[in-house]
Scaffold this motif. Structure first.
Motif, mmCIF file in Angstrom:
data_model
loop_
_atom_site.group_PDB
_atom_site.id
_atom_site.type_symbol
_atom_site.label_atom_id
_atom_site.label_comp_id
_atom_site.label_asym_id
_atom_site.label_seq_id
_atom_site.Cartn_x
_atom_site.Cartn_y
_atom_site.Cartn_z
ATOM 1 N N ALA A 11 0.997 -1.053 0.139
ATOM 2 C CA ALA A 11 -0.057 0.182 -0.203
ATOM 3 C C ALA A 11 0.986 1.196 -0.044
ATOM 4 C CB ALA A 11 -0.943 -0.069 1.138
ATOM 5 N N THR A 12 1.944 1.306 0.890
ATOM 6 C CA THR A 12 2.727 2.278 0.746
ATOM 7 C C THR A 12 3.474 2.627 -0.515
ATOM 8 O OG1 THR A 12 3.088 1.895 3.243
ATOM 9 C CG2 THR A 12 5.009 3.255 2.018
ATOM 10 N N TRP A 13 3.838 1.563 -1.113
ATOM 11 C CA TRP A 13 4.415 1.673 -2.283
ATOM 12 C C TRP A 13 3.582 2.244 -3.394
ATOM 13 C CZ3 TRP A 13 3.431 -0.901 -7.258
ATOM 14 C CH2 TRP A 13 4.449 -0.680 -8.129
ATOM 15 N N LEU A 14 2.130 1.691 -3.367
ATOM 16 C CA LEU A 14 1.246 2.288 -4.286
ATOM 17 C C LEU A 14 1.018 3.672 -4.182
ATOM 18 C CD1 LEU A 14 -1.402 -0.659 -4.582
ATOM 19 C CD2 LEU A 14 0.222 -0.023 -6.249
ATOM 20 N N ILE A 15 0.919 3.915 -3.002
ATOM 21 C CA ILE A 15 0.514 5.475 -2.719
ATOM 22 C C ILE A 15 1.970 6.414 -3.146
ATOM 23 C CG2 ILE A 15 0.419 7.248 -0.842
ATOM 24 C CD1 ILE A 15 -1.139 5.077 0.824
ATOM 25 N N THR A 16 2.939 5.890 -3.015
ATOM 26 C CA THR A 16 4.451 6.500 -3.587
ATOM 27 C C THR A 16 4.175 6.752 -4.881
ATOM 28 O OG1 THR A 16 5.423 5.681 -1.582
ATOM 29 C CG2 THR A 16 6.745 6.910 -3.497
ATOM 30 N N GLU A 17 3.993 5.488 -5.644
ATOM 31 C CA GLU A 17 4.026 5.517 -6.983
ATOM 32 C C GLU A 17 2.802 6.423 -7.433
ATOM 33 O OE1 GLU A 17 5.799 4.428 -10.491
ATOM 34 O OE2 GLU A 17 6.090 4.031 -8.435
ATOM 35 N N ASN A 18 1.691 6.102 -6.769
ATOM 36 C CA ASN A 18 0.631 7.060 -7.314
ATOM 37 C C ASN A 18 1.100 8.763 -7.210
ATOM 38 O OD1 ASN A 18 -1.937 7.981 -8.333
ATOM 39 N ND2 ASN A 18 -2.686 7.713 -6.427
ATOM 40 N N HIS A 19 1.655 9.072 -6.168
ATOM 41 C CA HIS A 19 2.232 10.293 -6.178
ATOM 42 C C HIS A 19 3.283 10.752 -7.118
ATOM 43 C CE1 HIS A 19 3.275 14.158 -3.849
ATOM 44 N NE2 HIS A 19 4.670 13.895 -4.131
ATOM 45 N N ASP A 20 4.073 9.753 -7.498
ATOM 46 C CA ASP A 20 5.005 10.242 -8.506
ATOM 47 C C ASP A 20 4.401 10.390 -9.845
ATOM 48 O OD1 ASP A 20 7.098 10.209 -6.415
ATOM 49 O OD2 ASP A 20 7.720 8.067 -7.040
ATOM 50 N N LEU A 21 3.557 9.474 -10.183
ATOM 51 C CA LEU A 21 2.898 9.709 -11.451
ATOM 52 C C LEU A 21 2.169 10.973 -11.597
ATOM 53 C CD1 LEU A 21 1.208 5.962 -11.733
ATOM 54 C CD2 LEU A 21 3.299 6.932 -13.067
ATOM 55 N N LYS A 22 1.260 11.340 -10.413
ATOM 56 C CA LYS A 22 0.702 12.557 -10.493
ATOM 57 C C LYS A 22 1.555 13.666 -10.723
ATOM 58 C CE LYS A 22 -3.745 11.329 -8.091
ATOM 59 N NZ LYS A 22 -4.555 11.592 -6.998
ATOM 60 N N HIS A 23 2.700 13.696 -9.998
ATOM 61 C CA HIS A 23 3.694 14.824 -10.104
ATOM 62 C C HIS A 23 4.245 14.767 -11.395
ATOM 63 C CE1 HIS A 23 6.597 17.635 -8.578
ATOM 64 N NE2 HIS A 23 7.532 16.888 -9.355
ATOM 65 N N ARG A 24 4.640 13.668 -12.100
ATOM 66 C CA ARG A 24 4.955 13.599 -13.389
ATOM 67 C C ARG A 24 3.972 14.101 -14.514
ATOM 68 N NH1 ARG A 24 6.924 7.978 -14.050
ATOM 69 N NH2 ARG A 24 7.154 7.944 -11.682
ATOM 70 N N GLU A 25 2.673 13.811 -14.309
ATOM 71 C CA GLU A 25 1.478 14.222 -14.964
ATOM 72 C C GLU A 25 1.275 15.671 -15.001
ATOM 73 O OE1 GLU A 25 -3.249 13.432 -15.331
ATOM 74 O OE2 GLU A 25 -2.209 12.282 -14.189
ATOM 75 N N ILE A 26 1.414 16.326 -13.771
ATOM 76 C CA ILE A 26 1.513 17.539 -13.451
ATOM 77 C C ILE A 26 2.535 18.369 -14.340
ATOM 78 C CG2 ILE A 26 1.684 19.562 -11.949
ATOM 79 C CD1 ILE A 26 0.099 17.830 -9.894
ATOM 80 N N ASP A 27 3.699 17.973 -14.193
ATOM 81 C CA ASP A 27 4.920 18.625 -15.118
ATOM 82 C C ASP A 27 4.621 18.356 -16.415
ATOM 83 O OD1 ASP A 27 6.115 18.908 -12.700
ATOM 84 O OD2 ASP A 27 7.505 17.381 -12.836
ATOM 85 N N MET A 28 4.027 17.421 -16.969
ATOM 86 C CA MET A 28 3.705 17.299 -18.326
ATOM 87 C C MET A 28 2.852 18.293 -18.838
ATOM 88 S SD MET A 28 3.824 13.245 -19.028
ATOM 89 C CE MET A 28 3.561 13.254 -20.600
ATOM 90 N N MET A 29 1.616 18.519 -18.088
ATOM 91 C CA MET A 29 0.650 19.484 -18.217
ATOM 92 C C MET A 29 1.324 20.782 -18.212
ATOM 93 S SD MET A 29 -2.483 17.943 -16.346
ATOM 94 C CE MET A 29 -3.635 19.211 -16.684
#
Length: 83
Positions: free
Chosen positions: A18-36
């Motif tokens: 669960a911790t890994w999924l939360i961290t990975e989700n946060h990283d993905l959202k951060h990359r998505e925001i950077d791309m936007m």
């Protein structure tokens, strides 16, 4: 006792997953925001370039009209009247 150990290991793995999924989700959202952000900056740059191209076309039209005027004026001075 073995059942408790297995249960404890399962709980630990579940928490770690669960911790890994939360961290990975946060990283993905951060990359998505950077791309936007990059996308919006590219759109702004593109609109700036379109304005600059329009200005350059306007200047080129002015230069062409000045050259045409100069060519007409030059052709008027080179005509020789032999009368």
């Amino acid at each position: 006792m073995k059942t408790n150990n297995i249960l404890m290991i399962l709980i630990i793995f579940t928490f770690a997953g669960a911790t890994w999924l939360i961290t990975e989700n946060h990283d993905l959202k951060h990359r998505e925001i950077d791309m936007m952000d990059k996308w919006f900056h590219m759109e702004e740059d593109l609109s700036d370039m379109q304005v600059e191209i329009f200005d350059m076309k306007t200047q080129m039209n002015r230069i062409e009209s000045l050259i045409d005027e100069m060519a007409v004026d030059y052709s008027d001075t080179n005509t020789v009247n032999y009368n």
